[in-house]
Design a protein around this motif. Sequence first.
Motif, PDB file in Angstrom:
ATOM      1  N   THR A  28       9.945   2.119  -0.205  1.00 51.87           N
ATOM      2  CA  THR A  28       8.625   2.748  -0.190  1.00 51.87           C
ATOM      3  C   THR A  28       8.724   4.090  -0.895  1.00 51.87           C
ATOM      4  O   THR A  28       9.639   4.872  -0.628  1.00 51.87           O
ATOM      5  CB  THR A  28       8.139   2.971   1.258  1.00 51.87           C
ATOM      6  N   LYS A  29       7.775   4.340  -1.772  1.00 49.39           N
ATOM      7  CA  LYS A  29       7.739   5.608  -2.503  1.00 49.39           C
ATOM      8  C   LYS A  29       6.433   6.319  -2.175  1.00 49.39           C
ATOM      9  O   LYS A  29       5.358   5.735  -2.268  1.00 49.39           O
ATOM     10  CB  LYS A  29       7.819   5.351  -4.008  1.00 49.39           C
ATOM     11  N   LYS A  30       6.548   7.574  -1.770  1.00 51.71           N
ATOM     12  CA  LYS A  30       5.371   8.395  -1.499  1.00 51.71           C
ATOM     13  C   LYS A  30       4.976   9.102  -2.792  1.00 51.71           C
ATOM     14  O   LYS A  30       5.793   9.774  -3.413  1.00 51.71           O
ATOM     15  CB  LYS A  30       5.672   9.413  -0.411  1.00 51.71           C
ATOM     16  N   ASN A  31       3.738   8.935  -3.189  1.00 47.76           N
ATOM     17  CA  ASN A  31       3.219   9.559  -4.406  1.00 47.76           C
ATOM     18  C   ASN A  31       2.218  10.643  -4.032  1.00 47.76           C
ATOM     19  O   ASN A  31       1.393  10.444  -3.138  1.00 47.76           O
ATOM     20  CB  ASN A  31       2.528   8.511  -5.282  1.00 47.76           C
ATOM     21  N   ILE A  32       2.285  11.755  -4.714  1.00 53.35           N
ATOM     22  CA  ILE A  32       1.383  12.872  -4.451  1.00 53.35           C
ATOM     23  C   ILE A  32       0.176  12.765  -5.386  1.00 53.35           C
ATOM     24  O   ILE A  32       0.321  12.701  -6.599  1.00 53.35           O
ATOM     25  CB  ILE A  32       2.098  14.225  -4.658  1.00 53.35           C
ATOM     26  N   LYS A  33      -0.983  12.706  -4.788  1.00 54.03           N
ATOM     27  CA  LYS A  33      -2.243  12.705  -5.524  1.00 54.03           C
ATOM     28  C   LYS A  33      -3.339  13.055  -4.524  1.00 54.03           C
ATOM     29  O   LYS A  33      -3.349  12.543  -3.414  1.00 54.03           O
ATOM     30  CB  LYS A  33      -2.525  11.346  -6.158  1.00 54.03           C
ATOM     31  N   ASN A  34      -4.249  13.929  -4.928  1.00 50.17           N
ATOM     32  CA  ASN A  34      -5.328  14.325  -4.030  1.00 50.17           C
ATOM     33  C   ASN A  34      -6.501  13.353  -4.117  1.00 50.17           C
ATOM     34  O   ASN A  34      -6.952  13.019  -5.201  1.00 50.17           O
ATOM     35  CB  ASN A  34      -5.818  15.733  -4.368  1.00 50.17           C
ATOM     36  N   PHE A  35      -6.951  12.919  -2.946  1.00 55.35           N
ATOM     37  CA  PHE A  35      -8.150  12.104  -2.810  1.00 55.35           C
ATOM     38  C   PHE A  35      -9.077  12.875  -1.885  1.00 55.35           C
ATOM     39  O   PHE A  35      -8.727  13.144  -0.740  1.00 55.35           O
ATOM     40  CB  PHE A  35      -7.832  10.740  -2.191  1.00 55.35           C
ATOM     41  N   SER A  36     -10.244  13.255  -2.386  1.00 52.52           N
ATOM     42  CA  SER A  36     -11.157  14.051  -1.567  1.00 52.52           C
ATOM     43  C   SER A  36     -12.501  13.350  -1.444  1.00 52.52           C
ATOM     44  O   SER A  36     -12.798  12.409  -2.167  1.00 52.52           O
ATOM     45  CB  SER A  36     -11.331  15.442  -2.174  1.00 52.52           C
ATOM     46  N   ASN A  37     -13.279  13.836  -0.497  1.00 48.02           N
ATOM     47  CA  ASN A  37     -14.616  13.297  -0.245  1.00 48.02           C
ATOM     48  C   ASN A  37     -14.583  11.790   0.012  1.00 48.02           C
ATOM     49  O   ASN A  37     -15.410  11.048  -0.502  1.00 48.02           O
ATOM     50  CB  ASN A  37     -15.567  13.640  -1.396  1.00 48.02           C
ATOM     51  N   ILE A  38     -13.627  11.357   0.798  1.00 47.60           N
ATOM     52  CA  ILE A  38     -13.497   9.937   1.136  1.00 47.60           C
ATOM     53  C   ILE A  38     -14.612   9.569   2.107  1.00 47.60           C
ATOM     54  O   ILE A  38     -14.685  10.101   3.207  1.00 47.60           O
ATOM     55  CB  ILE A  38     -12.121   9.629   1.750  1.00 47.60           C
ATOM     56  N   GLN A  39     -15.486   8.695   1.681  1.00 54.72           N
ATOM     57  CA  GLN A  39     -16.615   8.250   2.502  1.00 54.72           C
ATOM     58  C   GLN A  39     -16.371   6.868   3.109  1.00 54.72           C
ATOM     59  O   GLN A  39     -16.915   6.539   4.149  1.00 54.72           O
ATOM     60  CB  GLN A  39     -17.894   8.221   1.668  1.00 54.72           C
ATOM     61  N   THR A  40     -15.568   6.068   2.421  1.00 53.32           N
ATOM     62  CA  THR A  40     -15.289   4.707   2.867  1.00 53.32           C
ATOM     63  C   THR A  40     -13.805   4.438   2.727  1.00 53.32           C
ATOM     64  O   THR A  40     -13.202   4.743   1.707  1.00 53.32           O
ATOM     65  CB  THR A  40     -16.075   3.690   2.006  1.00 53.32           C
ATOM     66  N   LEU A  41     -13.243   3.870   3.753  1.00 49.00           N
ATOM     67  CA  LEU A  41     -11.832   3.519   3.748  1.00 49.00           C
ATOM     68  C   LEU A  41     -11.748   2.005   3.898  1.00 49.00           C
ATOM     69  O   LEU A  41     -12.244   1.449   4.869  1.00 49.00           O
ATOM     70  CB  LEU A  41     -11.119   4.213   4.910  1.00 49.00           C
ATOM     71  N   ILE A  42     -11.156   1.345   2.923  1.00 52.16           N
ATOM     72  CA  ILE A  42     -11.013  -0.107   2.965  1.00 52.16           C
ATOM     73  C   ILE A  42      -9.559  -0.432   3.278  1.00 52.16           C
ATOM     74  O   ILE A  42      -8.647   0.005   2.584  1.00 52.16           O
ATOM     75  CB  ILE A  42     -11.426  -0.745   1.621  1.00 52.16           C
ATOM     76  N   ILE A  43      -9.377  -1.194   4.331  1.00 54.99           N
ATOM     77  CA  ILE A  43      -8.043  -1.614   4.749  1.00 54.99           C
ATOM     78  C   ILE A  43      -8.046  -3.131   4.711  1.00 54.99           C
ATOM     79  O   ILE A  43      -8.883  -3.766   5.337  1.00 54.99           O
ATOM     80  CB  ILE A  43      -7.712  -1.108   6.160  1.00 54.99           C
ATOM     81  N   GLU A  44      -7.129  -3.707   3.959  1.00 60.78           N
ATOM     82  CA  GLU A  44      -7.117  -5.158   3.831  1.00 60.78           C
ATOM     83  C   GLU A  44      -5.757  -5.699   4.224  1.00 60.78           C
ATOM     84  O   GLU A  44      -4.769  -4.991   4.230  1.00 60.78           O
ATOM     85  CB  GLU A  44      -7.494  -5.583   2.412  1.00 60.78           C
ATOM     86  N   GLY A  45      -5.754  -6.948   4.559  1.00 61.27           N
ATOM     87  CA  GLY A  45      -4.506  -7.616   4.893  1.00 61.27           C
ATOM     88  C   GLY A  45      -4.641  -8.385   6.191  1.00 61.27           C
ATOM     89  O   GLY A  45      -5.519  -8.112   7.014  1.00 61.27           O
ATOM     90  N   ILE A  46      -3.748  -9.345   6.379  1.00 62.85           N
ATOM     91  CA  ILE A  46      -3.879 -10.221   7.536  1.00 62.85           C
ATOM     92  C   ILE A  46      -3.614  -9.509   8.856  1.00 62.85           C
ATOM     93  O   ILE A  46      -4.032  -9.984   9.897  1.00 62.85           O
ATOM     94  CB  ILE A  46      -2.992 -11.480   7.419  1.00 62.85           C
ATOM     95  N   PHE A  47      -2.944  -8.392   8.829  1.00 64.38           N
ATOM     96  CA  PHE A  47      -2.654  -7.689  10.071  1.00 64.38           C
ATOM     97  C   PHE A  47      -3.564  -6.484  10.292  1.00 64.38           C
ATOM     98  O   PHE A  47      -3.325  -5.669  11.174  1.00 64.38           O
ATOM     99  CB  PHE A  47      -1.178  -7.302  10.120  1.00 64.38           C
ATOM    100  N   SER A  48      -4.620  -6.371   9.516  1.00 61.19           N
ATOM    101  CA  SER A  48      -5.532  -5.239   9.666  1.00 61.19           C
ATOM    102  C   SER A  48      -6.349  -5.315  10.955  1.00 61.19           C
ATOM    103  O   SER A  48      -6.926  -4.319  11.365  1.00 61.19           O
ATOM    104  CB  SER A  48      -6.453  -5.117   8.454  1.00 61.19           C
ATOM    105  N   LEU A  49      -6.385  -6.473  11.607  1.00 58.15           N
ATOM    106  CA  LEU A  49      -7.068  -6.578  12.899  1.00 58.15           C
ATOM    107  C   LEU A  49      -6.550  -5.523  13.874  1.00 58.15           C
ATOM    108  O   LEU A  49      -7.325  -4.932  14.622  1.00 58.15           O
ATOM    109  CB  LEU A  49      -6.845  -7.959  13.521  1.00 58.15           C
ATOM    110  N   GLU A  50      -5.250  -5.320  13.864  1.00 57.92           N
ATOM    111  CA  GLU A  50      -4.646  -4.357  14.781  1.00 57.92           C
ATOM    112  C   GLU A  50      -5.162  -2.944  14.550  1.00 57.92           C
ATOM    113  O   GLU A  50      -5.180  -2.125  15.460  1.00 57.92           O
ATOM    114  CB  GLU A  50      -3.127  -4.375  14.638  1.00 57.92           C
ATOM    115  N   LEU A  51      -5.567  -2.652  13.326  1.00 55.70           N
ATOM    116  CA  LEU A  51      -6.022  -1.306  12.998  1.00 55.70           C
ATOM    117  C   LEU A  51      -7.384  -0.992  13.588  1.00 55.70           C
ATOM    118  O   LEU A  51      -7.778   0.175  13.635  1.00 55.70           O
ATOM    119  CB  LEU A  51      -6.029  -1.109  11.488  1.00 55.70           C
TER     120      LEU A  51
END
Length: 134
Positions: A28-51
């Motif tokens: 896993t590599k952590k990348n630095i980049k700014n994301f601002s004004n996030i209005q919607t967060l999309i989480i996908e995947g078969i295990f996203s139910l837990e989230l």
Amino acid sequence: LIKKDIDYILKNNSINHYYDYDFINKVTKKNIKNFSNIQTLIIEGIFSLELTNFFSEDQYILIRLKEKKRICMERISERDSIERGKSEILNLNEFNNGWNIYQRKEKIYSSKILKGITLKKTNDLDFLLKSLSK
């Protein structure tokens, strides 16, 4: 990490990093980049139910696509052989394990999910858009 990041995004509507996972090298590599004004967060995947546990009822909408096991297996097998370098046997074993885990978890979480959309055809975009606009 994901819970910490989700909490941060919900509180600040921003984040300054994202992760890339190299499936072949298992790094896993952590990348630095700014994301601002996030209005919607999309989480996908078969295990996203837990989230859904991380969100209050008014903070999420769960969209589930119902597809036949065979079709899901074909899609995942093709992706995993190309992008993840997995053999056909490994793909089949991991898919069956994941499918069984998902089926058990869906039974557990389906009683908790208060709102959501289930699409039985992946091309039912009109229904999805109408439902989201409500």
